[in-house]
Design a protein around this motif. Structure first.
Motif, PDB file in Angstrom:
ATOM      1  N   TYR A  11     -69.329  15.096 -33.058  1.00 31.67           N
ATOM      2  CA  TYR A  11     -70.767  15.037 -33.312  1.00 31.67           C
ATOM      3  C   TYR A  11     -71.293  13.752 -32.695  1.00 31.67           C
ATOM      4  O   TYR A  11     -70.786  12.666 -33.030  1.00 31.67           O
ATOM      5  CB  TYR A  11     -71.069  15.033 -34.817  1.00 31.67           C
ATOM      6  N   ARG A  14     -68.810  11.343 -31.574  1.00 35.29           N
ATOM      7  CA  ARG A  14     -67.782  10.934 -32.544  1.00 35.29           C
ATOM      8  C   ARG A  14     -66.897  12.139 -32.861  1.00 35.29           C
ATOM      9  O   ARG A  14     -67.393  13.182 -33.299  1.00 35.29           O
ATOM     10  CB  ARG A  14     -68.468  10.430 -33.827  1.00 35.29           C
ATOM     11  N   VAL A  16     -64.604  14.217 -35.048  1.00 36.61           N
ATOM     12  CA  VAL A  16     -64.337  14.294 -36.489  1.00 36.61           C
ATOM     13  C   VAL A  16     -63.147  15.196 -36.804  1.00 36.61           C
ATOM     14  O   VAL A  16     -62.636  15.197 -37.918  1.00 36.61           O
ATOM     15  CB  VAL A  16     -65.582  14.764 -37.284  1.00 36.61           C
ATOM     16  N   ASN A  36     -62.600  11.382 -48.076  1.00 37.12           N
ATOM     17  CA  ASN A  36     -63.935  11.887 -47.734  1.00 37.12           C
ATOM     18  C   ASN A  36     -64.162  11.695 -46.230  1.00 37.12           C
ATOM     19  O   ASN A  36     -63.807  10.656 -45.676  1.00 37.12           O
ATOM     20  CB  ASN A  36     -65.030  11.114 -48.485  1.00 37.12           C
ATOM     21  N   GLY A  37     -64.714  12.716 -45.621  1.00 37.51           N
ATOM     22  CA  GLY A  37     -65.058  12.611 -44.198  1.00 37.51           C
ATOM     23  C   GLY A  37     -63.881  12.777 -43.256  1.00 37.51           C
ATOM     24  O   GLY A  37     -64.012  12.548 -42.050  1.00 37.51           O
ATOM     25  N   SER A  38     -62.711  13.196 -43.778  1.00 35.59           N
ATOM     26  CA  SER A  38     -61.526  13.295 -42.908  1.00 35.59           C
ATOM     27  C   SER A  38     -61.491  14.611 -42.113  1.00 35.59           C
ATOM     28  O   SER A  38     -60.574  14.821 -41.319  1.00 35.59           O
ATOM     29  CB  SER A  38     -60.244  13.128 -43.732  1.00 35.59           C
ATOM     30  N   GLY A  39     -62.450  15.490 -42.357  1.00 36.39           N
ATOM     31  CA  GLY A  39     -62.538  16.711 -41.544  1.00 36.39           C
ATOM     32  C   GLY A  39     -62.088  17.985 -42.237  1.00 36.39           C
ATOM     33  O   GLY A  39     -62.016  19.048 -41.609  1.00 36.39           O
ATOM     34  N   LYS A  40     -61.835  17.920 -43.548  1.00 34.41           N
ATOM     35  CA  LYS A  40     -61.300  19.080 -44.280  1.00 34.41           C
ATOM     36  C   LYS A  40     -62.269  20.273 -44.250  1.00 34.41           C
ATOM     37  O   LYS A  40     -61.884  21.389 -43.916  1.00 34.41           O
ATOM     38  CB  LYS A  40     -60.986  18.689 -45.741  1.00 34.41           C
ATOM     39  N   SER A  41     -63.529  19.995 -44.624  1.00 38.37           N
ATOM     40  CA  SER A  41     -64.502  21.106 -44.670  1.00 38.37           C
ATOM     41  C   SER A  41     -64.785  21.632 -43.279  1.00 38.37           C
ATOM     42  O   SER A  41     -64.986  22.838 -43.094  1.00 38.37           O
ATOM     43  CB  SER A  41     -65.819  20.645 -45.308  1.00 38.37           C
ATOM     44  N   THR A  42     -64.797  20.734 -42.302  1.00 38.28           N
ATOM     45  CA  THR A  42     -65.035  21.172 -40.919  1.00 38.28           C
ATOM     46  C   THR A  42     -63.941  22.143 -40.502  1.00 38.28           C
ATOM     47  O   THR A  42     -64.215  23.213 -39.952  1.00 38.28           O
ATOM     48  CB  THR A  42     -65.065  19.942 -39.978  1.00 38.28           C
ATOM     49  N   GLN A  82     -67.996  24.558 -49.984  1.00 31.82           N
ATOM     50  CA  GLN A  82     -68.067  23.432 -50.925  1.00 31.82           C
ATOM     51  C   GLN A  82     -69.405  23.450 -51.674  1.00 31.82           C
ATOM     52  O   GLN A  82     -69.445  23.259 -52.878  1.00 31.82           O
ATOM     53  CB  GLN A  82     -67.908  22.134 -50.133  1.00 31.82           C
ATOM     54  N   HIS A 196     -58.966  17.430 -54.356  1.00 33.40           N
ATOM     55  CA  HIS A 196     -58.874  15.969 -54.291  1.00 33.40           C
ATOM     56  C   HIS A 196     -57.815  15.424 -55.244  1.00 33.40           C
ATOM     57  O   HIS A 196     -57.431  14.267 -55.138  1.00 33.40           O
ATOM     58  CB  HIS A 196     -60.236  15.321 -54.594  1.00 33.40           C
TER      59      HIS A 196
HETATM   60  N1  LIG Z   1     -73.258  18.963 -38.837  1.00 30.48           N
HETATM   61  C1  LIG Z   1     -72.784  17.727 -38.744  1.00 30.48           C
HETATM   62  N2  LIG Z   1     -73.418  16.793 -38.007  1.00 30.48           N
HETATM   63  C2  LIG Z   1     -72.921  15.542 -37.880  1.00 30.48           C
HETATM   64  N3  LIG Z   1     -71.806  15.106 -38.490  1.00 30.48           N
HETATM   65  C3  LIG Z   1     -71.137  15.985 -39.253  1.00 30.48           C
HETATM   66  C4  LIG Z   1     -71.582  17.332 -39.418  1.00 30.48           C
HETATM   67  N4  LIG Z   1     -70.706  17.979 -40.221  1.00 30.48           N
HETATM   68  C5  LIG Z   1     -69.766  17.076 -40.549  1.00 30.48           C
HETATM   69  N5  LIG Z   1     -70.023  15.890 -39.966  1.00 30.48           N
HETATM   70  C6  LIG Z   1     -69.224  14.688 -40.074  1.00 30.48           C
HETATM   71  O1  LIG Z   1     -67.866  15.050 -39.870  1.00 30.48           O
HETATM   72  C7  LIG Z   1     -67.018  14.293 -40.699  1.00 30.48           C
HETATM   73  C8  LIG Z   1     -66.094  15.227 -41.442  1.00 30.48           C
HETATM   74  O2  LIG Z   1     -66.876  15.967 -42.378  1.00 30.48           O
HETATM   75  P1  LIG Z   1     -66.209  16.987 -43.387  1.00 30.48           P
HETATM   76  O3  LIG Z   1     -67.318  17.594 -44.192  1.00 30.48           O
HETATM   77  O4  LIG Z   1     -65.340  17.893 -42.634  1.00 30.48           O
HETATM   78  O5  LIG Z   1     -65.343  16.005 -44.279  1.00 30.48           O
HETATM   79  P2  LIG Z   1     -64.478  16.293 -45.587  1.00 30.48           P
HETATM   80  O6  LIG Z   1     -63.103  15.829 -45.299  1.00 30.48           O
HETATM   81  O7  LIG Z   1     -64.639  17.709 -46.013  1.00 30.48           O
HETATM   82  O8  LIG Z   1     -65.155  15.313 -46.613  1.00 30.48           O
HETATM   83  P3  LIG Z   1     -65.426  15.395 -48.217  1.00 30.48           P
HETATM   84  O9  LIG Z   1     -64.106  15.126 -48.904  1.00 30.48           O
HETATM   85  O10 LIG Z   1     -66.374  14.260 -48.433  1.00 30.48           O
HETATM   86  O11 LIG Z   1     -66.017  16.735 -48.528  1.00 30.48           O
HETATM   87  C9  LIG Z   1     -67.908  13.452 -41.616  1.00 30.48           C
HETATM   88  O12 LIG Z   1     -67.912  12.129 -41.144  1.00 30.48           O
HETATM   89  C10 LIG Z   1     -69.271  14.086 -41.466  1.00 30.48           C
HETATM   90  O13 LIG Z   1     -70.289  13.134 -41.557  1.00 30.48           O
END
Ligand SMILES: Nc1ncnc2c1ncn2[C@@H]1O[C@H](COP(=O)(O)OP(=O)(O)OP(=O)(O)O)[C@@H](O)[C@H]1O
Length: 255
Positions: A11, A14, A16, A36-42, A82, A196
């Motif tokens: 993104y 950056r 992710v 948090n933010g490690s990319g799991k949901s992505t 989520q 978590h």
């Molecule tokens: N649509 C988007 N636009 C910009 N950045 C994004 C977008 N979606 C996710 N990110 C970024 O990608 C990174 C990973 O996000 P993700 O939601 O996958 O994290 P996560 O591991 O599921 O976190 P959490 O435990 O907080 O739910 C984060 O830094 C987030 O800010």
């Protein structure tokens, strides 16, 4: 179940998510952990086809996920995001019935078997008493359990659950994860869940996948995860490892 290769998501320059190779075996209980933010949901959104895999390759049962028709995909993979959407006007039973849609044939007949599955899933998630209540009127935890019931009613080969117990009290967290584990063992349904709670993950997962800054940091069994140096490295926090007094299993104690 899934074979992922060269998956990269960025993104604004950056990165992710950057996974060279990751496989998720069928019929197992896989837990994804990470800060948090490690990319799991992505990652999970990509597995659920909610987000494009870009130039990466994601095979589901040996076929590119993009090749599945919508109905075929829904019979293969159920996904719970989520952030649960609102369900205006739907009561809990109607929500759960939505899970059966991928299985309705051309004439959209409702079969007695569908009723049985819906009743079983509502009961398993302990929300049968709320069957007639509007979903949006339920408490956060009740609503979450209603949505899990819907995902289970889909009877897909694999269920992807993004933080399915985040709103639940301790007893319900264990009850729900235990149920998922039992379903997994008894019916062979694959479960991939983001959690978590390290101990909940370690207790029930067959395999744990850990992401750190978008990269695969660990993949293996609970016993190998529960190591204080490894946990500190993965989560940036000190942990002690102990034996549970009741059954001697390893547990992580956050320092
Ligand atoms: N649509 C988007 N636009 C910009 N950045 C994004 C977008 N979606 C996710 N990110 C970024 O990608 C990174 C990973 O996000 P993700 O939601 O996958 O994290 P996560 O591991 O599921 O976190 P959490 O435990 O907080 O739910 C984060 O830094 C987030 O800010």
């Amino acid at each position: 179940m899934y074979e992922i290769s060269d998956l990269r998501v960025s993104y604004g320059g950056r990165t992710v998510l950057d996974l060279e190779q990751l496989t998720i075996a069928p019929g197992r209980f896989t837990v994804i952990l990470g800060q948090n933010g490690s990319g799991k949901s992505t990652l999970m959104k990509i597995l659920a086809r909610q987000q494009s895999a870009g130039s990466g390759r994601v095979l589901l049962k040996g076929r590119p996920i993009g090749e599945y028709s919508q109905a075929e995909f829904a019979r293969t993979v159920a996904y719970l995001p989520q952030n649960l959407p609102e369900a205006p006007g739907l009561d809990t039973k109607a929500l759960c019935r939505l899970g059966r849609y991928p299985w309705r044939g051309a004439f959209a007949r409702w079969r007695p078997e569908d009723d049985r599955i819906v009743a079983d899933c509502l009961k398993a998630m302990n929300v049968e008493h709320y069957a007639g209540e509007l979903v949006d009127h339920l408490s956060g935890g009740e609503r979450q359990r209603g949505w899990i019931a819907m995902a289970l009613a889909q009877k897909a080969d694999c269920v992807l659950l993004d933080e399915p117990v985040s709103a639940l009290d301790v007893a319900h967290q264990i009850e729900v994860v235990e149920h998922l584990s039992r379903q997994n063992k008894e019916t062979g349904i694959g479960v991939v869940a983001i959690l978590h709670d390290i101990n909940l993950a370690a207790r029930y997962a067959d395999e744990i996948v850990t992401l750190k800054q978008g990269r695969l940091a660990f993949k293996g069994a609970s016993e190998d995860l529960l190591d204080s140096a490894r946990l500190r490295e993965l989560f940036g926090h000190p942990f002690s490892i102990a034996r549970h007094p009741r059954d001697d299993r390893l547990v992580a104690l956050s320092d």
